[in-house]
Design a protein around this motif. Structure first.
Motif, PDB file in Angstrom:
ATOM      1  N   LEU A  21     -10.143   9.251   3.386  1.00 40.27           N
ATOM      2  CA  LEU A  21      -9.734  10.294   2.555  1.00 40.27           C
ATOM      3  C   LEU A  21     -10.653  11.545   2.665  1.00 40.27           C
ATOM      4  CD1 LEU A  21      -9.159   8.495  -0.995  1.00 40.27           C
ATOM      5  CD2 LEU A  21      -7.468   9.108   0.637  1.00 40.27           C
ATOM      6  N   TYR A  23     -11.461  13.671   0.680  1.00 39.78           N
ATOM      7  CA  TYR A  23     -11.865  13.857  -0.699  1.00 39.78           C
ATOM      8  C   TYR A  23     -12.207  12.808  -1.352  1.00 39.78           C
ATOM      9  CZ  TYR A  23      -7.355  12.848  -1.797  1.00 39.78           C
ATOM     10  OH  TYR A  23      -5.956  12.053  -1.716  1.00 39.78           O
ATOM     11  N   SER A  24     -13.037  12.907  -2.389  1.00 39.13           N
ATOM     12  CA  SER A  24     -13.492  11.925  -3.451  1.00 39.13           C
ATOM     13  C   SER A  24     -12.367  11.711  -4.326  1.00 39.13           C
ATOM     14  CB  SER A  24     -14.971  12.279  -4.115  1.00 39.13           C
ATOM     15  OG  SER A  24     -15.307  11.417  -5.148  1.00 39.13           O
ATOM     16  N   LEU A  25     -12.207  10.396  -4.686  1.00 43.14           N
ATOM     17  CA  LEU A  25     -11.223  10.220  -5.853  1.00 43.14           C
ATOM     18  C   LEU A  25     -11.611  10.734  -6.992  1.00 43.14           C
ATOM     19  CD1 LEU A  25     -10.181   6.686  -4.806  1.00 43.14           C
ATOM     20  CD2 LEU A  25      -8.992   8.773  -4.621  1.00 43.14           C
ATOM     21  N   LYS A  32      -7.954  18.285  -4.967  1.00 40.45           N
ATOM     22  CA  LYS A  32      -7.298  17.317  -4.023  1.00 40.45           C
ATOM     23  C   LYS A  32      -6.478  18.089  -3.227  1.00 40.45           C
ATOM     24  CE  LYS A  32      -8.397  13.308  -6.530  1.00 40.45           C
ATOM     25  NZ  LYS A  32      -7.995  11.906  -7.117  1.00 40.45           N
ATOM     26  N   PRO A  68      -5.437   8.928  -5.392  1.00 37.69           N
ATOM     27  CA  PRO A  68      -5.174   9.685  -4.180  1.00 37.69           C
ATOM     28  C   PRO A  68      -3.713  10.407  -4.151  1.00 37.69           C
ATOM     29  CG  PRO A  68      -5.202   7.258  -3.304  1.00 37.69           C
ATOM     30  CD  PRO A  68      -5.050   7.255  -4.927  1.00 37.69           C
ATOM     31  N   CYS A  70      -0.734  12.289  -2.012  1.00 39.87           N
ATOM     32  CA  CYS A  70      -0.081  12.204  -0.871  1.00 39.87           C
ATOM     33  C   CYS A  70       0.939  13.336  -0.993  1.00 39.87           C
ATOM     34  CB  CYS A  70       0.813  10.833  -0.739  1.00 39.87           C
ATOM     35  SG  CYS A  70       1.926  10.916   0.561  1.00 39.87           S
TER      36      CYS A  70
END
Length: 76
Positions: A21, A23-25, A32, A68, A70
């Motif tokens: 990813l 970014y961090s979740l 994001k 996440p 999408c």
């Protein structure tokens, strides 16, 4: 499915092929989206309509902020 199993059981030398990813979740959904737009699609910035902000708030209230994101760029 077989490719997923191979990726999960691959040696650490092959881990560079495993998706990661950007970014961090733990980041907020808005951040994001900004990172994806700027890093993947090379956007200069992200502008949110009032309706998009309302939908973002709903997603956060439903507890989706840690998932996440999408995104797909379309001609629209």
């Amino acid at each position: 499915a077989e490719a997923v199993v191979r990726a999960c059981t691959a040696s650490t030398d092959a881990q560079h092929d495993v998706p990661r990813l950007l970014y961090s979740l733990d980041m907020p959904l808005e951040e994001k989206v900004r990172i994806i737009a700027c890093e993947v699609y090379r956007a200069a910035r992200v502008e949110w309509t009032a309706e998009a902000r309302r939908k973002l708030e709903i997603l956060e209230q439903l507890g989706y902020e840690k998932l996440p994101v999408c995104m797909a760029k379309t001609q629209y």
